[in-house]
Scaffold this motif. Sequence first.
Motif: not given
Length: 347
Positions: A107-113, A235-238
């Motif tokens: 999930e960290i990879e996904r968040i970074s992506e 933040l909303q878009e993320f």
Amino acid sequence: MVDLDELRREIVLAVSQSKSPREFLRDRRLRELYDQIKSLPPVERGSFGKQINELKQAVEQAIAVRLEELEKVDLKPIDVTAPMDVNSPKPELLPSEQGTIHPLSAEIERISEIFNRMGFVTEESREIDDQFHMFESLNFPKGHPARDDYDTFMTEETDSNGDRLIAPAHTSTMQNRVLMKYRDNLEKGEAIAAIVPDRVFRNEDLDARHEHTFYQVEGVYVSRRVNVGNLIATLQEFLQEYYGKKLDVRVNPFYFPFTEPSFEFALSCPFCEGKNPDCKVCSGEGWIELLGCGMIHPNVLRAAQIDPNEYTGFAFGCGIDRLVMMKYGIEDVRHFESGKLDFLEQF
């Protein structure tokens, strides 16, 4: 610039021949491509990020196909209690070597992506730091009562000022370093945009929602004429991209020494959408308090030698464990650090 089509063919071919195809999710070349985004003109970043995302999706699809092929291979039984013959030219691959990626790492990879495609670079934090970066650079002067809220672990070792070193209680310890590192961007008319996803430590009483070791993602954005609207929209878009659905958000006033104004950020429950009074995630309230955020305090900008009369910015900090718990309906944060295979193998 790398030929993305050629790189895709090269990685997909390698995946099709690999006995451990998942390792290509961490391929160094993919990470380097995301790092290239920051060097592109702003108008080109979105298009290049989309191409990288399509490349990664092709790699993930190839990995899924290869894993299915490997599952069909008729492997002879292996005695897991017997030592492996390391002298054999082709030693058998033991089941213990067939690991999976930890859910937090994935999930960290996904968040970074997601943030990389939004133009943010990813930085790493550190597991021991000094009190200047933990507190003073963030507008916590010595003796400030807000320092007590962080329940930090301290070492016996001290820094050059005689202050004890600490295990960071938030990834905000990197904020001053990030601002200093990318300060030249401002002079070139570019923004400072970075995230820091990493491990943090707090002296907590352990229960289903509290753990002494967990992960946070810090976000920093500085440019000219940055405002609260930019913060909320980012933040909303993320969160909509991360949870894959449209979400409503709201902010409530709060207090942090390093932001002014400061907010608690809440989103509409992505599970019941406020329609289930028995929802275990939002307790039937329809809203989930998720993270702290705000406009970077002028003193924090000054500590990084940035003129707050010329530049403004926002910062936010979010618990990654909580994001993942909500995404997968995980009921106990302690599962992440437990090493329980029956939990980890679900991912």
